[in-house]
Scaffold this motif. Structure first.
Motif, PDB file in Angstrom:
ATOM      1  N   GLU A  83       0.832  -1.203   0.000  1.00 20.23           N
ATOM      2  CA  GLU A  83       0.000   0.000   0.000  1.00 20.23           C
ATOM      3  C   GLU A  83       0.870   1.257   0.000  1.00 20.23           C
ATOM      4  N   SER A  84       1.960   1.216   0.730  1.00 22.81           N
ATOM      5  CA  SER A  84       2.897   2.340   0.758  1.00 22.81           C
ATOM      6  C   SER A  84       3.534   2.539  -0.618  1.00 22.81           C
ATOM      7  N   GLU A  85       3.943   1.440  -1.253  1.00 17.17           N
ATOM      8  CA  GLU A  85       4.532   1.523  -2.596  1.00 17.17           C
ATOM      9  C   GLU A  85       3.505   2.065  -3.592  1.00 17.17           C
ATOM     10  N   ARG A  86       2.250   1.638  -3.444  1.00 13.40           N
ATOM     11  CA  ARG A  86       1.199   2.111  -4.349  1.00 13.40           C
ATOM     12  C   ARG A  86       1.007   3.628  -4.206  1.00 13.40           C
ATOM     13  N   GLU A  87       1.019   4.130  -2.975  1.00 12.33           N
ATOM     14  CA  GLU A  87       0.899   5.574  -2.749  1.00 12.33           C
ATOM     15  C   GLU A  87       2.064   6.321  -3.388  1.00 12.33           C
ATOM     16  N   ARG A  88       3.266   5.765  -3.252  1.00  8.26           N
ATOM     17  CA  ARG A  88       4.450   6.393  -3.839  1.00  8.26           C
ATOM     18  C   ARG A  88       4.318   6.431  -5.360  1.00  8.26           C
ATOM     19  N   ILE A  89       3.875   5.335  -5.960  1.00  5.88           N
ATOM     20  CA  ILE A  89       3.700   5.272  -7.413  1.00  5.88           C
ATOM     21  C   ILE A  89       2.631   6.269  -7.858  1.00  5.88           C
ATOM     22  N   SER A  90       1.531   6.349  -7.110  1.00  8.36           N
ATOM     23  CA  SER A  90       0.470   7.300  -7.453  1.00  8.36           C
ATOM     24  C   SER A  90       0.999   8.734  -7.425  1.00  8.36           C
ATOM     25  N   GLY A  91       1.846   9.031  -6.454  1.00 12.16           N
ATOM     26  CA  GLY A  91       2.462  10.360  -6.388  1.00 12.16           C
ATOM     27  C   GLY A  91       3.333  10.637  -7.599  1.00 12.16           C
ATOM     28  N   ARG A  92       4.100   9.630  -8.018  1.00 13.65           N
ATOM     29  CA  ARG A  92       4.938   9.791  -9.211  1.00 13.65           C
ATOM     30  C   ARG A  92       4.084  10.016 -10.448  1.00 13.65           C
ATOM     31  N   ILE A  93       2.979   9.270 -10.555  1.00 11.32           N
ATOM     32  CA  ILE A  93       2.078   9.422 -11.708  1.00 11.32           C
ATOM     33  C   ILE A  93       1.509  10.832 -11.736  1.00 11.32           C
ATOM     34  N   THR A  94       1.070  11.330 -10.584  1.00 13.26           N
ATOM     35  CA  THR A  94       0.528  12.686 -10.509  1.00 13.26           C
ATOM     36  C   THR A  94       1.578  13.708 -10.951  1.00 13.26           C
ATOM     37  N   GLY A  95       2.802  13.540 -10.477  1.00 17.88           N
ATOM     38  CA  GLY A  95       3.880  14.449 -10.875  1.00 17.88           C
ATOM     39  C   GLY A  95       4.194  14.367 -12.358  1.00 17.88           C
ATOM     40  N   LEU A  96       4.204  13.166 -12.904  1.00 16.31           N
ATOM     41  CA  LEU A  96       4.478  12.998 -14.339  1.00 16.31           C
ATOM     42  C   LEU A  96       3.359  13.600 -15.187  1.00 16.31           C
ATOM     43  N   LEU A  97       2.113  13.430 -14.758  1.00 18.67           N
ATOM     44  CA  LEU A  97       0.996  14.022 -15.507  1.00 18.67           C
ATOM     45  C   LEU A  97       1.086  15.549 -15.495  1.00 18.67           C
ATOM     46  N   ALA A  98       1.459  16.125 -14.362  1.00 20.82           N
ATOM     47  CA  ALA A  98       1.614  17.584 -14.285  1.00 20.82           C
ATOM     48  C   ALA A  98       2.750  18.047 -15.189  1.00 20.82           C
ATOM     49  N   ALA A  99       3.857  17.301 -15.210  1.00 25.48           N
ATOM     50  CA  ALA A  99       4.981  17.662 -16.080  1.00 25.48           C
ATOM     51  C   ALA A  99       4.565  17.575 -17.548  1.00 25.48           C
ATOM     52  N   ARG A 100       3.787  16.544 -17.895  1.00 29.50           N
ATOM     53  CA  ARG A 100       3.331  16.406 -19.288  1.00 29.50           C
ATOM     54  C   ARG A 100       2.429  17.569 -19.681  1.00 29.50           C
ATOM     55  N   GLU A 101       1.543  17.981 -18.776  1.00 25.65           N
ATOM     56  CA  GLU A 101       0.664  19.117 -19.066  1.00 25.65           C
ATOM     57  C   GLU A 101       1.475  20.390 -19.302  1.00 25.65           C
ATOM     58  N   ARG A 102       2.512  20.603 -18.496  1.00 29.08           N
ATOM     59  CA  ARG A 102       3.369  21.781 -18.693  1.00 29.08           C
ATOM     60  C   ARG A 102       4.070  21.723 -20.035  1.00 29.08           C
TER      61      ARG A 102
END
Length: 133
Positions: A83-102
């Motif tokens: 569950e901790s790893e999943r939260e970390r991955i979700s955070g990375r996905i959110t950051g990558l999506l924001a970078a892609r939008e920029r």
């Protein structure tokens, strides 16, 4: 199948397959000549290992996931760790999506700059001078 065949079918190097064995992520039988022999299921297992490593899980977590997937039992503490790893991955996905939008915004602005923009349309192209306008 032999190690070279597993490597070819998975796109993973022979060296990586040996590493997976060292980390107890992949098992092989040995032929009478000492060559590794893998079951056909090794291909799917290697793909799962690759996905888990690509997600950033360490070997010990990958080992736990593999044990759970293939035995159906969960080691104590594994669920909390996953569950901790999943939260970390979700955070990375959110950051990558924001970078892609920029990046999308930069690309769109570069290709179609607003009329008041005096910079060159293409990066690296010489800027227009006021005298040339």
């Amino acid at each position: 199948m032999r190690i070279g065949e597993v490597a070819r079918r998975t796109g993973v190097s022979v060296r990586a397959l040996r590493y997976y064995e060292e980390q107890d992520l992949l098992q092989a039988e040995r032929s009478s000549g000492g060559q590794r022999q893998y079951p056909d299921s090794a291909v799917d297992r290697v793909h799962l290992i690759q996905q888990l490593f690509a997600a950033g899980l360490p070997s010990r977590s990958v080992r736990g996931v593999l044990h759970c997937v293939y035995s159906g039992t969960v080691a104590p503490g594994l669920l909390d760790q996953l569950e901790s790893e999943r939260e970390r991955i979700s955070g990375r996905i959110t950051g990558l999506l924001a970078a892609r939008e920029r990046l999308d915004d930069v690309i769109a602005t570069t290709r179609n700059p607003p009329s008041e923009c005096t910079h060159a349309r293409v990066l690296g192209a010489p800027a227009r001078s006021a005298a040339a306008s």
